[in-house]
Design a protein around this motif. Structure first.
Motif, PDB file in Angstrom:
ATOM      1  N   ALA A 114      15.481 -14.658  13.039  1.00 29.94           N
ATOM      2  CA  ALA A 114      16.500 -13.630  12.889  1.00 29.94           C
ATOM      3  C   ALA A 114      17.879 -14.239  12.727  1.00 29.94           C
ATOM      4  O   ALA A 114      18.172 -15.301  13.244  1.00 29.94           O
ATOM      5  CB  ALA A 114      16.486 -12.725  14.115  1.00 29.94           C
ATOM      6  N   ARG A 122      16.602 -10.723   8.158  1.00 24.46           N
ATOM      7  CA  ARG A 122      15.741 -11.524   9.041  1.00 24.46           C
ATOM      8  C   ARG A 122      14.654 -12.259   8.260  1.00 24.46           C
ATOM      9  O   ARG A 122      14.327 -13.409   8.546  1.00 24.46           O
ATOM     10  CB  ARG A 122      15.110 -10.627  10.105  1.00 24.46           C
ATOM     11  N   THR A 140       6.570 -11.298  10.588  1.00 26.80           N
ATOM     12  CA  THR A 140       7.913 -11.845  10.615  1.00 26.80           C
ATOM     13  C   THR A 140       7.947 -13.151   9.845  1.00 26.80           C
ATOM     14  O   THR A 140       7.102 -14.012  10.033  1.00 26.80           O
ATOM     15  CB  THR A 140       8.367 -12.082  12.071  1.00 26.80           C
ATOM     16  N   ASP A 182      18.634  -5.044   8.491  1.00 26.93           N
ATOM     17  CA  ASP A 182      18.381  -6.144   9.432  1.00 26.93           C
ATOM     18  C   ASP A 182      17.078  -6.867   9.073  1.00 26.93           C
ATOM     19  O   ASP A 182      16.997  -8.097   9.139  1.00 26.93           O
ATOM     20  CB  ASP A 182      18.301  -5.614  10.866  1.00 26.93           C
TER      21      ASP A 182
END
Length: 255
Positions: free
Chosen positions: A22, A241, A18, A237
């Protein structure tokens, strides 16, 4: 000619690392890209698998669950085919990754893991890139895939559905459903459903006129859009993000 994918440090066995935090989209969600609408039910279904020389059995498809699917998902991620994090469930996101493998390797676009698809997954081969340095998004119309490139290396490959080639006249807007080729840049983005006369686009990133990279509920393995490049809702998404395709990003669209 296919090229072997190089391992990229951003990948782990549990998926992609990641990046930024987000971003939550605002607004309600109307129906997806209006060209077609297909609902896929991902309930468990009986699946016949066969002995396989690969880390996963043959015959996996929508509805399959368990460690065999986790092994398949990890192999897809190693090959740059994005599906989020391995979870042992063969849902629509995993099916999108299998579609992408089959497209890149010129195989029937079934979404099921047969012997030819398994060989293609394990080969770690990818399409030749048009970008040798820097960052870019490449959209191959002939193979119907989106490739995101970082520092001249392939980061992820995604199933897409671009312009279907049909004529349309809807809500006072007429035209032919084609995706233009050329070198573009993302010039505008909307962090919610963007509703226009041709329907709703999920978190679109526009790169020429009204043509965008956007999320949709229905991303079939063939050209079907009005001209945009559709991606799954989950993939869009992830793009938002991570910030992997910012305003100003280079977009190369070619046959």
């Amino acid at each position: 000619m296919l090229r072997r994918a190089r391992w990229i440090a951003l990948f782990t066995l549990t998926g992609l690392v990641t990046l930024p935090a987000a971003v939550t989209p605002a607004g309600a969600s109307p129906t997806g890209d209006p060209s077609t609408t297909t609902t896929v039910t991902s309930t468990t279904v009986p699946v016949t698998t066969t002995t396989s020389p690969y880390p996963f059995p043959l015959g996996l498809r929508i509805g399959s669950k368990g460690p065999a699917v986790t092994a398949l998902q990890r192999a897809l991620i190693r090959g740059t085919y994005w599906l989020g994090s391995p979870n042992g469930v063969f849902g629509t996101t995993t099916e999108q990754a299998v579609f992408a493998v089959q497209k890149v390797n010129n195989l029937p676009r079934t979404g099921r893991v047969d012997a030819a698809t398994a060989r293609a997954i394990m080969s770690l081969m990818h399409l030749p890139l048009h970008t040798t340095s820097g960052n870019a998004v490449e959209i191959s119309l002939s193979h119907q895939v989106v490739m995101i490139i970082r520092d001249g290396q392939l980061l992820v490959t995604l199933n897409t559905s671009t312009g279907g080639g049909y004529s349309y006249s809807e809500n006072g807007v007429s035209g032919v459903a084609v995706t233009p080729t050329g070198l573009f840049h993302v010039y505008y983005q909307v962090n919610k459903w963007d509703v226009g006369p041709l329907g709703g686009l999920y978190r679109p990133k526009y790169f020429t006129g009204g043509v965008a990279l956007h999320g949709a509920y229905d991303v079939p393995p063939y050209p079907a859009s009005h001209g945009c490049a559709r991606l799954s809702i989950a993939a869009m998404d992830w793009i938002w993000r991570t910030g992997i395709v910012p305003v100003g990003a280079t977009v190369k669209v070619y046959k």
